[in-house]
Design an enzyme around this catalytic site. Structure first.
Site, PDB file in Angstrom:
ATOM      1  N   GLU A  16       0.820  -1.211   0.000  1.00 35.40           N
ATOM      2  CA  GLU A  16       0.000   0.000   0.000  1.00 35.40           C
ATOM      3  C   GLU A  16       0.861   1.273   0.000  1.00 35.40           C
ATOM      4  OE1 GLU A  16      -3.643  -0.381   2.575  1.00 35.40           O
ATOM      5  OE2 GLU A  16      -2.626  -2.204   3.215  1.00 35.40           O
ATOM      6  N   SER A 191      -6.775  -1.722   1.779  1.00 36.28           N
ATOM      7  CA  SER A 191      -6.955  -1.012   0.515  1.00 36.28           C
ATOM      8  C   SER A 191      -7.335  -1.941  -0.635  1.00 36.28           C
ATOM      9  CB  SER A 191      -5.681  -0.224   0.137  1.00 36.28           C
ATOM     10  OG  SER A 191      -5.419   0.767   1.097  1.00 36.28           O
ATOM     11  N   SER A 326     -10.860  10.026   0.595  1.00 40.76           N
ATOM     12  CA  SER A 326     -11.035   9.032   1.657  1.00 40.76           C
ATOM     13  C   SER A 326     -12.213   9.349   2.561  1.00 40.76           C
ATOM     14  CB  SER A 326      -9.760   8.925   2.492  1.00 40.76           C
ATOM     15  OG  SER A 326      -8.702   8.393   1.726  1.00 40.76           O
TER      16      SER A 326
END
Length: 362
Positions: A16, A191, A326
């Protein structure tokens, strides 16, 4: 008033890495510079720490799959000598900057799993977010699910596969219990990296092989049909929950591409369209999950809301994404805490927890 020197860690060895860069860029642009002096530390994919200038200077910053950290920056390590909170030059061993608190913006392994949190504890420094135990529990989906199940929190039914184990169940055993629509996930990633949705044995075996490229444990879950709703939690012992927000992906599940690559891959409904009783129940369940898993500072709790009203915790994210798209910062912005204030609170929660722990008898 003296500014706190905040060492913001980004990049890292995790799969990530790219998302960490995008999150850190957002944190650095939003931190209150009247209160804090950010010290930027980029961690490359080999795990080396590089002291950066005041700017991240990302390459391909508009492409989540290709974004990368620019080269350069003196290589440093963190001193572990008692209260000597300094960064040390690798080149000549000379002390560099002194820091007051670590702010890891590191998603996945080597950052979200308790690794950096343990480093901060050895260095006797406050660290933003969850501690060692909470980070490790939140990261490991296998252990997390067992604790939540024992605590009476709803979870998706699952099997755990271990690399090379002769005790792993067969495909037939899996589908007899979970059905033939399955999610296959590395136990210790986020993720949506390495996650596959499968519907037959060939896809299943391929997904397992991919999952084992990322972790020694792989989770195989039943497909849960329900609305995908997320709640942000903030604080230490007296944690509070944000309003719930709903993910409305274009495809059948919320993939990496939906989250980060395709700007129109999913809509975020904030607040989620829920009745008052369900909203209250979900916020309470998020805080209960937070405490069951020994979390602190911040976490995002991801739910499925089934048609019959049942709540299922899909996972928790102890260092949630902080990119411009986000959910975590967006949920708090709607709940009355704008991003700059949110970052300030997170740093102060870290300082408060450190002071409480430091006051305990050793």
């Amino acid at each position: 008033m003296k500014k706190l020197k905040v060492a913001i860690l980004f990049g890292g060895r995790s799969a990530e890495h790219q998302i960490s860069l995008l999150s850190a860029k957002n944190v650095i642009s939003s931190i209150d510079r009247e209160l804090f002096e950010p010290i930027l530390i980029g961690i490359d994919k080999a795990g080396k720490w590089h002291l950066k200038n005041d700017s991240m200077d990302l390459l391909n910053a508009d492409n989540p799959k290709l974004v990368s950290m620019s080269k350069g920056g003196a290589e440093v390590i963190l001193s572990h000598n008692g209260n000597d909170h300094r960064l040390i030059s690798v080149a000549d061993g000379t002390p560099q900057l002194e820091i007051d608190v670590i702010y890891p913006v590191l998603h996945g392994t080597f950052g979200e799993d308790g690794s950096v949190q343990g480093l901060a504890k050895l260095a006797n420094l406050p660290c933003v977010g969850c501690g060692i135990l909470g980070s490790a529990l939140g990261m490991d989906k296998d252990i997390m699910k067992k604790i939540l199940r024992d605590g009476g929190i709803g979870i998706a039914d699952f099997f755990t596969f271990r690399k090379g184990s002769a005790k792993n169940p067969s495909y037939k055993e899996v589908i007899e219990k979970l059905g033939n629509e399955l999610f296959v996930k590395p136990a210790n990633l986020g993720s949506s990296v390495g996650v596959s949705f499968v519907q037959n044995e060939e896809e299943f075996n391929k997904a397992l092989a991919e999952g084992f490229e990322y972790d020694r444990k792989v989770i195989v879950e039943e497909k849960v049909t329900g609305r995908e709703i997320e709640v942000a939690v903030l604080g230490n012992d007296n944690a509070q929950a944000s309003v719930p927000g709903e993910i409305l992906p274009k495809s059948s599940w919320y993939s990496f591409e939906n989250k980060y690559v395709d700007e129109d891959g999913a809509a975020l409904a904030i607040p989620a369209e829920l009745d008052e009783a369900t909203t209250k129940r979900m916020m309470e369940a998020a805080v209960e999950t937070y405490h069951l898993l020994e979390l602190s500072g911040m976490t995002r709790v991801d739910f499925f809301l089934k048609a019959n009203g049942e709540l299922i915790v899909n996972e928790v994210n102890t260092l949630p994404g902080f990119t411009s798209v986000s959910m975590y910062p967006k949920l708090w912005a709607y709940s009355g805490i704008p991003q700059k204030e949110l970052i300030t609170k997170l740093i102060h929660f870290a300082m408060d927890r450190f002071a409480e722990d430091d006051a305990l008898r050793n």
